[in-house]
Design a protein around this motif. Structure first.
Motif, short mmCIF file in Angstrom:
data_model
loop_
_atom_site.label_atom_id
_atom_site.label_comp_id
_atom_site.label_asym_id
_atom_site.label_seq_id
_atom_site.Cartn_x
_atom_site.Cartn_y
_atom_site.Cartn_z
N ALA A 254 6.54 -1.17 14.46
CA ALA A 254 7.84 -0.97 15.12
C ALA A 254 8.84 -2.02 14.67
CB ALA A 254 7.66 -1.01 16.63
N ALA A 255 8.71 -2.47 13.43
CA ALA A 255 9.66 -3.42 12.87
C ALA A 255 10.89 -2.68 12.35
CB ALA A 255 8.98 -4.22 11.76
N THR A 382 22.53 -0.59 12.30
CA THR A 382 21.91 0.73 12.25
C THR A 382 21.88 1.20 10.81
OG1 THR A 382 23.92 2.09 12.40
CG2 THR A 382 22.97 1.31 14.48
N TYR A 383 21.02 2.19 10.54
CA TYR A 383 21.12 2.88 9.27
C TYR A 383 22.37 3.76 9.31
CZ TYR A 383 19.26 6.74 12.03
OH TYR A 383 19.08 7.69 13.01
N ALA A 384 22.92 4.08 8.15
CA ALA A 384 24.05 5.00 8.08
C ALA A 384 23.51 6.41 8.34
CB ALA A 384 24.71 4.94 6.71
N CYS A 385 23.95 7.01 9.44
CA CYS A 385 23.41 8.31 9.88
C CYS A 385 24.17 9.42 9.15
CB CYS A 385 23.54 8.44 11.39
SG CYS A 385 22.66 9.85 12.07
N THR A 386 23.86 9.59 7.89
CA THR A 386 24.60 10.52 7.03
C THR A 386 24.04 11.93 7.11
OG1 THR A 386 23.18 9.83 5.19
CG2 THR A 386 25.31 8.72 5.42
N ALA A 387 24.86 12.89 6.70
CA ALA A 387 24.45 14.30 6.72
C ALA A 387 23.25 14.52 5.82
CB ALA A 387 25.61 15.18 6.26
N GLY A 388 22.23 15.21 6.36
CA GLY A 388 21.06 15.57 5.58
C GLY A 388 20.08 14.43 5.34
N LEU A 389 20.26 13.30 6.01
CA LEU A 389 19.37 12.15 5.80
C LEU A 389 17.94 12.48 6.24
CD1 LEU A 389 19.09 9.09 5.08
CD2 LEU A 389 19.50 8.63 7.52
N ASP A 406 14.17 3.38 16.01
CA ASP A 406 15.29 4.32 16.18
C ASP A 406 15.64 5.04 14.89
OD1 ASP A 406 16.58 2.36 14.69
OD2 ASP A 406 17.86 1.67 16.34
N PHE A 407 15.01 4.65 13.77
CA PHE A 407 15.27 5.26 12.47
C PHE A 407 14.29 6.39 12.15
CE2 PHE A 407 12.38 1.71 12.00
CZ PHE A 407 11.36 2.24 11.24
N PRO A 413 20.80 9.60 17.04
CA PRO A 413 21.05 8.53 16.08
C PRO A 413 20.34 7.25 16.53
CG PRO A 413 22.94 8.76 17.52
CD PRO A 413 21.96 9.84 17.91
N ALA A 414 20.69 6.13 15.91
CA ALA A 414 20.05 4.85 16.23
C ALA A 414 20.56 4.32 17.56
CB ALA A 414 20.31 3.85 15.11
N THR A 415 19.98 4.80 18.64
CA THR A 415 20.35 4.41 20.00
C THR A 415 19.13 3.84 20.71
OG1 THR A 415 19.83 6.62 20.82
CG2 THR A 415 22.12 6.20 20.16
N LEU A 416 19.34 3.22 21.86
CA LEU A 416 18.23 2.73 22.65
C LEU A 416 17.31 3.87 23.06
CD1 LEU A 416 20.10 0.14 24.94
CD2 LEU A 416 18.88 -0.27 22.78
N GLU A 417 17.88 5.01 23.40
CA GLU A 417 17.06 6.15 23.79
C GLU A 417 16.18 6.63 22.64
OE1 GLU A 417 15.75 9.52 26.25
OE2 GLU A 417 16.36 7.44 26.56
N MET A 418 16.72 6.68 21.44
CA MET A 418 15.92 7.09 20.29
C MET A 418 14.79 6.11 20.05
SD MET A 418 15.46 9.43 18.01
CE MET A 418 13.81 9.24 17.36
N ALA A 419 15.06 4.81 20.20
CA ALA A 419 14.02 3.80 20.02
C ALA A 419 12.90 3.99 21.02
CB ALA A 419 14.64 2.41 20.15
N VAL A 420 13.26 4.21 22.28
CA VAL A 420 12.25 4.38 23.33
C VAL A 420 11.43 5.64 23.08
CG1 VAL A 420 11.94 4.90 25.79
CG2 VAL A 420 13.45 3.03 25.08
#
Length: 431
Positions: A254-255, A382-389, A406-407, A413-420
């Motif tokens: 989880a790094a 955050t990573y760049a949340c680009t189209a089609g990534l 979160d990636f 996207p890279a949010t606290l909710e995505m990380a959890v």
């Protein structure tokens, strides 16, 4: 008892550790830094406790809110809940959803909105209605800019609503940001039931908001939490894992994407994951803290700002920290997302420019002269949340190792909710 190592003490790692312990595993949580929280953590500056960035959560963040309650966080004391809104300083656009059942709350907010022309409101209504009919999904991803053009959104609405929302949620400019991910965010804000669309502003510092309580909860259940413990080698051997020589049955990695790629690079089976992570690019977020006299208060807890870099106006949102925590009276936090150009400026010059922007936006010349400033830039926020990534899954080709962060692949996207969510999914895979 299953012995599991969790490498990384950010929100994803803490979520994974709690889920593993809840399922009866013996957990050791490793964090290289001395403070838990990863890219959402507290920092100390000139005797003050600040955050490395300002966050807003949503009532729709069910996984995060449930987990916070699990580890003993008092939601009422930890968060300020306000209705969904996008408000600029007095005289600018004001859009506030009343506490009415959905979707009535959104319709009333649009009718009452000030600072938008009739064609702007019609464009927003058309966008929301069509997106809801589409299930907030696209058959093929495109950029947010292309999506807005397809829906005939007006320039003013794009400038005052969609562009700042995209920057705040995805930390990626609309010309490259993923429309599919942006729609998922809108689904759980503009398109959600009323309570789910509420905006939640942390009163505590971000480490205290969840990671500190998670560590205490883990230790009370026999888990080990090791701070300042950087793992330099992951080595599978005969069905077990060695982490710098220490033996574990399974591992949640989880790094950060960069640190995860470095640990996985020597393992041939992990080559596809390393290649995905190597394709990531990153966007910074800059937060500028401006300390005024304790009596300085904004008309509300936070406001959107019209950024105009050519005029030295870099700020996109400002938060009145004193309305969240009385101990921080007079402290304002100005946020610049996708802040590469702003972060390249000398810190004092940027702080002065942001203070001048506030003075002009609020018509209060005194805001141009804060008594103390601090600029904090998270270079790889955050990573760049680009189209089609393409984002890596939690599952890996390596037996007994799951990826969390979160990636990882998901609709957010890279949010606290995505990380959890990712941390919990990784824990479930290993159990």
């Amino acid at each position: 008892m299953l012995k599991v190592a969790v490498v990384g003490g950010g929100w994803a790692g803490c979520a994974a550790a709690v889920e593993l312990a809840r399922r009866g595993a013996g957990v050791t949580l490793f964090e290289a830094a001395r403070t838990l929280g990863g890219r959402a953590r507290r920092i100390e500056a000139a005797g003050r406790t600040l955050d490395n960035g300002q966050h807003i959560m949503l009532g729709a963040y069910a996984a995060s809110l449930k987990l916070m309650r699990t580890v003993g966080i008092d939601f009422g004391r930890a968060m300020l809940s306000v209705p969904l809104q996008m408000c600029y300083p007095p005289g600018g656009m004001r859009f506030v959803a009343p506490r009415l059942p959905a979707p009535l709350h959104l319709a009333v907010a649009l009718l009452r909105a000030s600072g938008l022309a009739r064609e702007d409101k019609l464009a927003m209504a058309r966008f929301s209605t069509t997106a809801r009919w589409m299930g907030w999904r696209l058959d093929n991803d495109c950029t947010v800019a292309e999506l807005l053009e397809r829906f005939d959104q007006t320039p003013r609405l794009i400038n005052l609503m969609w562009r700042p929302l995209c920057l705040a949620a995805l930390n990626t400019p609309i010309d490259t940001a993923s429309a599919q991910v942006f729609l998922a965010v809108l689904r759980d804000s503009l398109g959600a039931r009323r309570k789910a669309s509420d905006m939640l502003l942390p009163r505590h510092d971000l480490s205290a908001l969840f990671p500190d309580a998670a560590a205490q909860w883990l230790q009370q259940r026999g888990a080990a939490v090791r701070l300042g413990a950087k793992i330099t080698e992951l080595a599978p051997h005969d069905g077990i894992w060695r982490l710098d020589g220490e033996v574990f049955d399974k591992v949640v990695l989880a790094a950060s994407p960069v640190a995860s790629a470095a640990l996985l690079a020597p393992l041939a089976e992990a080559a596809p994951i390393v290649a995905q992570l190597a394709a990531f690019t990153y966007e910074p977020i800059t937060t500028c803290y401006l300390q005024y006299e304790p009596g300085v208060v904004l008309p509300g807890p936070f406001f959107a700002l019209e950024d105009a870099p050519a005029a030295g106006h870099w700020g996109q949102f400002v938060f009145d920290r004193g309305q969240l925590d009385p101990a921080q009276a007079g402290l304002l936090a100005v946020v610049v997302s996708a802040s590469g150009a702003a972060a390249a400026l000398p810190q004092q010059a940027l702080a002065q420019a942001l203070a001048a922007q506030l003075a002009q936006a609020f018509g209060r010349p005194a805001l141009a002269g804060p008594g103390w400033t601090r600029v904090v830039t998270e270079k790889r926020a955050t990573y760049a949340c680009t189209a089609g990534l393409a984002r890596p899954a939690n599952a890996t080709p390596l037996a007994g190792l799951a990826l969390a962060g979160d990636f990882t692949a998901g609709e957010y996207p890279a949010t606290l909710e995505m990380a959890v969510r990712s941390g919990q999914a990784a824990a479930r895979l290993l159990c």
